[in-house]
Design a protein around this motif. Structure first.
Motif, PDB file in Angstrom:
ATOM      1  N   PHE A  68       0.823  -1.212   0.000  1.00  0.00           N
ATOM      2  CA  PHE A  68       0.000   0.000   0.000  1.00  0.00           C
ATOM      3  C   PHE A  68       0.862   1.269   0.000  1.00  0.00           C
ATOM      4  CE2 PHE A  68      -2.381   3.313   2.347  1.00  0.00           C
ATOM      5  CZ  PHE A  68      -3.395   3.508   1.423  1.00  0.00           C
ATOM      6  N   VAL A  69       1.922   1.295   0.803  1.00  0.00           N
ATOM      7  CA  VAL A  69       2.798   2.472   0.839  1.00  0.00           C
ATOM      8  C   VAL A  69       3.466   2.678  -0.519  1.00  0.00           C
ATOM      9  CG1 VAL A  69       4.951   3.385   1.798  1.00  0.00           C
ATOM     10  CG2 VAL A  69       3.213   2.469   3.322  1.00  0.00           C
ATOM     11  N   THR A  70       3.877   1.578  -1.156  1.00  0.00           N
ATOM     12  CA  THR A  70       4.513   1.675  -2.471  1.00  0.00           C
ATOM     13  C   THR A  70       3.554   2.288  -3.485  1.00  0.00           C
ATOM     14  OG1 THR A  70       5.836  -0.290  -1.975  1.00  0.00           O
ATOM     15  CG2 THR A  70       5.700   0.380  -4.273  1.00  0.00           C
ATOM     16  N   HIS A  71       2.319   1.780  -3.519  1.00  0.00           N
ATOM     17  CA  HIS A  71       1.327   2.315  -4.464  1.00  0.00           C
ATOM     18  C   HIS A  71       0.950   3.752  -4.128  1.00  0.00           C
ATOM     19  CE1 HIS A  71      -0.040  -1.036  -7.136  1.00  0.00           C
ATOM     20  NE2 HIS A  71       0.664  -1.731  -6.264  1.00  0.00           N
ATOM     21  N   THR A  72       0.851   4.078  -2.849  1.00  0.00           N
ATOM     22  CA  THR A  72       0.521   5.446  -2.445  1.00  0.00           C
ATOM     23  C   THR A  72       1.599   6.411  -2.925  1.00  0.00           C
ATOM     24  OG1 THR A  72      -0.697   4.709  -0.486  1.00  0.00           O
ATOM     25  CG2 THR A  72       0.103   6.973  -0.473  1.00  0.00           C
ATOM     26  N   THR A  73       2.856   6.062  -2.708  1.00  0.00           N
ATOM     27  CA  THR A  73       3.966   6.914  -3.142  1.00  0.00           C
ATOM     28  C   THR A  73       3.948   7.089  -4.655  1.00  0.00           C
ATOM     29  OG1 THR A  73       5.313   6.096  -1.293  1.00  0.00           O
ATOM     30  CG2 THR A  73       6.465   7.239  -3.068  1.00  0.00           C
ATOM     31  N   GLY A  74       3.776   5.989  -5.370  1.00  0.00           N
ATOM     32  CA  GLY A  74       3.747   6.066  -6.825  1.00  0.00           C
ATOM     33  C   GLY A  74       2.589   6.894  -7.346  1.00  0.00           C
ATOM     34  N   ARG A  75       1.432   6.780  -6.705  1.00  0.00           N
ATOM     35  CA  ARG A  75       0.242   7.454  -7.213  1.00  0.00           C
ATOM     36  C   ARG A  75       0.251   8.959  -6.932  1.00  0.00           C
ATOM     37  NH1 ARG A  75      -3.643   5.212  -9.826  1.00  0.00           N
ATOM     38  NH2 ARG A  75      -3.516   2.946 -10.103  1.00  0.00           N
ATOM     39  N   PHE A  76       0.763   9.374  -5.777  1.00  0.00           N
ATOM     40  CA  PHE A  76       0.747  10.818  -5.565  1.00  0.00           C
ATOM     41  C   PHE A  76       1.878  11.493  -6.342  1.00  0.00           C
ATOM     42  CE2 PHE A  76       3.915  10.671  -2.095  1.00  0.00           C
ATOM     43  CZ  PHE A  76       4.478  11.933  -2.157  1.00  0.00           C
ATOM     44  N   LEU A  77       2.968  10.756  -6.630  1.00  0.00           N
ATOM     45  CA  LEU A  77       4.014  11.304  -7.495  1.00  0.00           C
ATOM     46  C   LEU A  77       3.531  11.383  -8.946  1.00  0.00           C
ATOM     47  CD1 LEU A  77       7.219   9.517  -6.122  1.00  0.00           C
ATOM     48  CD2 LEU A  77       6.605  11.933  -5.880  1.00  0.00           C
ATOM     49  N   GLU A  78       2.649  10.436  -9.327  1.00  0.00           N
ATOM     50  CA  GLU A  78       2.092  10.446 -10.680  1.00  0.00           C
ATOM     51  C   GLU A  78       1.330  11.743 -10.950  1.00  0.00           C
ATOM     52  OE1 GLU A  78      -0.559   7.428 -13.462  1.00  0.00           O
ATOM     53  OE2 GLU A  78      -1.003   7.586 -11.321  1.00  0.00           O
ATOM     54  N   LYS A  79       0.710  12.282  -9.907  1.00  0.00           N
ATOM     55  CA  LYS A  79      -0.053  13.524 -10.056  1.00  0.00           C
ATOM     56  C   LYS A  79       0.840  14.726 -10.359  1.00  0.00           C
ATOM     57  CE  LYS A  79      -3.913  12.022  -7.178  1.00  0.00           C
ATOM     58  NZ  LYS A  79      -4.951  12.199  -8.231  1.00  0.00           N
ATOM     59  N   LEU A  80       2.143  14.612 -10.058  1.00  0.00           N
ATOM     60  CA  LEU A  80       3.079  15.696 -10.353  1.00  0.00           C
ATOM     61  C   LEU A  80       3.529  15.681 -11.813  1.00  0.00           C
ATOM     62  CD1 LEU A  80       5.414  15.497  -7.217  1.00  0.00           C
ATOM     63  CD2 LEU A  80       3.517  17.055  -7.607  1.00  0.00           C
ATOM     64  N   ARG A  81       3.219  14.585 -12.514  1.00  0.00           N
ATOM     65  CA  ARG A  81       3.626  14.422 -13.907  1.00  0.00           C
ATOM     66  C   ARG A  81       5.139  14.618 -14.039  1.00  0.00           C
ATOM     67  NH1 ARG A  81      -1.330  17.677 -16.975  1.00  0.00           N
ATOM     68  NH2 ARG A  81      -3.017  16.365 -16.146  1.00  0.00           N
ATOM     69  N   LEU A  82       5.874  13.884 -13.225  1.00  0.00           N
ATOM     70  CA  LEU A  82       7.325  13.994 -13.235  1.00  0.00           C
ATOM     71  C   LEU A  82       7.885  13.605 -14.600  1.00  0.00           C
ATOM     72  CD1 LEU A  82       8.253  12.408  -9.771  1.00  0.00           C
ATOM     73  CD2 LEU A  82       7.829  14.813 -10.326  1.00  0.00           C
ATOM     74  N   LYS A  83       8.927  14.298 -15.003  1.00  0.00           N
ATOM     75  CA  LYS A  83       9.570  14.009 -16.278  1.00  0.00           C
ATOM     76  C   LYS A  83      11.056  13.768 -16.054  1.00  0.00           C
ATOM     77  CE  LYS A  83       6.328  16.825 -18.990  1.00  0.00           C
ATOM     78  NZ  LYS A  83       6.197  17.997 -19.899  1.00  0.00           N
ATOM     79  N   THR A  84      11.634  12.985 -16.932  1.00  0.00           N
ATOM     80  CA  THR A  84      13.070  12.772 -16.853  1.00  0.00           C
ATOM     81  C   THR A  84      13.798  14.084 -17.133  1.00  0.00           C
ATOM     82  OG1 THR A  84      14.883  11.360 -17.601  1.00  0.00           O
ATOM     83  CG2 THR A  84      13.335  12.125 -19.277  1.00  0.00           C
TER      84      THR A  84
END
Length: 413
Positions: A326-342
């Motif tokens: 759950f912590v792994t998915h939570t971290t991934g999902r809220f970072l996804e909202k930032l639309r991080l780019k390389t």
């Protein structure tokens, strides 16, 4: 060697460096611990925590204070996490509201008459088997070691498992609401469009590969009377106490129950299952030798592929999974909202975050919501994550306050 202006560097570093350190420190404050069922994503987060923990808070504060872009990134992180939490609460509100409305209508239809108990008492469980896992005896005939397995729910994950099960020589049947007859034919699986016809084939194992949200409905729709009384029921859901209780409540007492969680999927397991964790709990297995051996033969499907076999109770699984999953998915999902780019200056830690976002983004929000709703430990983890983030912001702003206050006093003197 990367040549760029100082301004460009700081703009990129606000993502690749400041965000990485911020996430690492939030996770450290959350007191993450290694578990017996670590996923690859969780291992990467533990590595991130270890790497960022080596640096002093002064270094982290410097990344925040002397990069004009860092405050904006901190605000975006805060808004992204709050947005994710609102999503979860909104889904939870909708589900509870629908249940209340349905319950109200049901009570109205009863018109004051005595209703049946809403929950049936779970039948007594057979004694758990404490023998260690053993592979099949090679001297046994091929006929005796092969299973007839019916996969109910033949979507991506069901097809993924079927491919390996068929390759080991087991007979596989399948049923699903959608028509996967063509896919089944290519895999060497006998497909049924009617669940009654499937059950009349008397499979020794019913393998439920449905989504967690539809599990109750699917289980209740199965014609138990058409199955052998000793049938083994197996699930592969990402949470374990929920299906365990569901099986014990709804399945006839004569049926065997094995709760499992292959902690991999079509992506992470595409190059083989070696060393990937497979968790199982022999919830209720009959004492007859044939039923015990059938259970072992099913487990051997995964053991023979090199899986790391982990036997633990469903309750223990969910406690560990609240962290590792759950912590792994939570971290991934809220970072996804930032639309991080390389960026041209990615750090290894930032590469870890980009990979995490990519992997968790492949899964539906339904899966993430299920990890939250059906694991009683998930809410505690969400609160710990929230408190850790608030604590980190407090440390940063307290340092700002003390520096500015000190400057004011020095100027007065």
């Amino acid at each position: 060697m990367v040549e760029m202006s100082c301004e460009d560097h700081d703009r990129y570093a606000a993502s690749s460096q400041f965000i990485t350190h911020t996430v690492g420190r939030i996770l450290k404050e959350s007191m993450l611990e290694s578990t017996p069922i670590n996923t690859k994503g969780y291992e990467s987060l533990l590595g991130l925590v270890e790497n960022t923990a080596m640096d002093s808070f002064d270094l982290y504060y410097g990344l925040f204070m002397f990069n004009k872009n860092s405050l904006e990134m901190l605000e975006k992180l805060d808004l992204a996490f709050e947005d994710l939490r609102k999503q979860l609460i909104a889904w939870l509100h909708r589900v509870v509201r629908n249940q209340l409305i349905e319950n109200g209508e049901r009570l109205h239809q009863l018109d004051g008459s005595n209703s049946h108990a809403l929950h049936r008492r779970a039948p007594n469980e057979s004694a758990l088997l404490h023998s260690s896992f053993a592979s099949n005896n090679s001297s046994q005939s091929d006929e005796n070691t092969k299973l007839k397995i019916a996969i109910v729910g033949f979507g991506n994950f069901g097809q993924f498992l079927a491919k390996t099960i068929v390759s080991q020589g087991h007979e596989v049947l399948a049923y699903s609401r959608s028509d996967y007859s063509d896919v089944a034919r290519k895999l060497g699986v006998l497909y049924f469009s009617d669940v009654d016809d499937l059950c009349e084939q008397h499979p020794g194992v019913i393998l439920l590969c449905t989504s967690i949200i539809s599990t109750v409905k699917v289980l209740k729709s199965l014609p138990f009377q058409r199955l052998k009384r000793s049938t083994l029921f197996v699930d592969v859901l990402s949470v374990k106490e929920f299906p365990r209780n569901l099986f014990l409540q709804h399945l006839p007492h004569d049926f065997d129950v094995l709760c499992t969680h292959p902690m991999f999927g079509p992506e992470s397991g595409k190059n083989g299952w070696k060393n990937l964790p497979f968790v199982y709990d022999k919830v209720r297995i009959g004492n007859e030798e044939s039923r015990i051996l059938r259970c072992y033969r099913f487990l051997d499907i995964f053991a023979s592929e090199g899986c790391r076999m982990v036997e633990m109770s469903c309750a223990e699984h969910d406690r560990h999974a609240a962290g590792s999953q759950f912590v792994t998915h939570t971290t991934g999902r809220f970072l996804e909202k930032l639309r991080l780019k390389t960026t041209p200056i990615n750090t290894k830690g930032y590469e870890t975050l980009l990979s995490l976002v990519k992997n968790t983004g492949r899964d539906s929000f339904d899966l993430y919501y299920s990890l939250f709703l059906y694991n009683l430990n998930a809410m505690e983890q969400l609160e710990r994550f929230d408190l850790a983030f608030e604590s980190l912001k407090k440390q940063l702003f307290n340092r700002l306050h003390s520096i500015y206050r000190k400057q004011l006093f020095e100027n007065e003197q």
